[in-house]
Design an enzyme around this catalytic site. Structure first.
Site, short mmCIF file in Angstrom:
data_model
loop_
_atom_site.label_atom_id
_atom_site.label_comp_id
_atom_site.label_asym_id
_atom_site.label_seq_id
_atom_site.Cartn_x
_atom_site.Cartn_y
_atom_site.Cartn_z
N LYS A 41 0.81 -1.22 0.00
CA LYS A 41 0.00 0.00 0.00
C LYS A 41 0.84 1.27 0.00
O LYS A 41 0.39 2.33 -0.48
CB LYS A 41 -0.93 0.01 1.21
CG LYS A 41 -2.13 -0.92 1.10
CD LYS A 41 -3.20 -0.34 0.20
CE LYS A 41 -4.50 -1.10 0.31
NZ LYS A 41 -5.58 -0.51 -0.50
N SER A 292 0.80 -9.73 -0.39
CA SER A 292 0.63 -8.28 -0.37
C SER A 292 0.96 -7.59 0.94
O SER A 292 1.17 -6.38 0.96
CB SER A 292 -0.80 -7.92 -0.80
OG SER A 292 -1.74 -8.49 0.11
#
Length: 318
Positions: A41, A292
């Site tokens: 992110k 992720s």
């Protein structure tokens, strides 16, 4: 990549002999859990905030996040030397809240899901006039996330399939756009939690409205509807989508912990769960899985261990 290249890590593309033997594929894990702030992110947040005109940055930054976007925004805002305020769901793991505050952001907890935190952030933004940095529905955020794909294909140019976890769809949209622009033959497959399948439902035609209720151990995937900007890109460029259960996600988390000595969060394990639990045919293929993030609450490991047992029995996993 030039704008954020010096602010983020070039994460490794890692293999597991155990995983390859079990799946019959040539599996490469993109270890974004080793990224700054512990998640991909930061790429999108950094790209957005570093590209803001000074007049917008000086207004301060506001965002909504289930945890990982919050840390990316907080770090990028601190590096830009501007204040940030993040709205987070009440159920956000304490580790993510503490890390966000550590990077210098003000944190407001409220609501049970990302969407509720998002509405609160919008109301505050309208009152204060701060600059909103969306977690996924923003072209510059998506472009930042797309650098994950560019790195993967620089590291291994003959990847055939890439599996990407999906919440609001910023990572999937950004990666799919990048891949199809430069390597159109690579298949892109999104992986969503069965308990929060908004993008999957839209993609497969199973439903077009927002979900009333979402529930999954993968808190980073707790989104009730796909992004207005992300979904058209996903529909255009993504080849397929699958879902995984909480038990299957837990199985992937425990595989990484037991076999690879690596701690991965629920959203980060989703793409790997699809491979381990054979939701996608990887036999004889070179497959990339985006791991992720790694911002998991260590206190919940026993929960993941218990949940993983049924998936291991069902799929005959070691």
């Amino acid at each position: 990549m030039e704008r954020i290249g010096h602010q983020v890590h070039r994460t490794p593309l890692k293999q597991s002999a155990t995983l390859n033997a079990y799946t019959g594929g040539d599996i490469y894990m993109k270890m974004e859990n080793l990224q700054r702030t512990g998640s991909f992110k930061v790429r999108g947040a950094m790209n957005k905030i570093m590209s803001l005109p000074e007049v917008d940055a000086e207004k301060g930054i506001i965002a909504a996040s289930a945890g990982n976007h919050a840390q990316g925004v907080a770090l990028a805002a601190a590096m830009r030397n501007v204040p940030s305020k993040i709205f987070m769901p009440k159920r956000t793991p304490s580790t993510k809240v503490a890390a966000t505050r550590h990077y210098g952001a003000g944190v407001v907890l409220g609501g049970d899901t990302y969407n509720e935190a998002f509405q609160s952030a919008l109301e505050d933004q309208q009152q204060r006039g701060s600059t909103f940095v969306h977690a996924f529905d923003d072209p510059k955020v998506m472009a930042g996330q797309g650098t994950v794909a560019l790195e993967m294909l620089q590291q291994l140019s003959d990847l055939e399939v890439i599996l990407v976890p999906v919440g609001g769809g910023g990572l999937l949209a950004g990666m799919a756009s990048a891949v199809k622009a430069f390597h159109p033959k690579v298949r892109i497959i999104g992986v969503q939690a069965l308990g929060a399948p908004a993008t999957y439902n839209f993609f497969t035609g199973r439903g077009k409205g927002p979900l009333e209720h979402v529930h999954t151990i993968a808190d980073g995937l707790l989104v009730k509807k796909p992004g207005e900007l992300t979904f058209p890109i996903i529909k255009k460029y993504v080849d397929d989508m699958v879902t995984v259960t909480d038990e299957e996600i837990s199985c992937a988390i425990m595989f990484m912990l037991e076999r690879e000595k690596t701690l991965v969060e629920g959203a980060g394990a989703a793409s790997l769960a699809a491979v381990i639990c054979k939701k996608v045919n990887v036999q004889g293929k070179k497959v990339g899985c985006v791991i992720s993030g790694g911002n998991i609450d260590p206190g919940k490991i026993s929960v993941f261990r218990d949940l993983s047992k049924s998936a291991r029995q069902l799929h005959h996993i070691l």
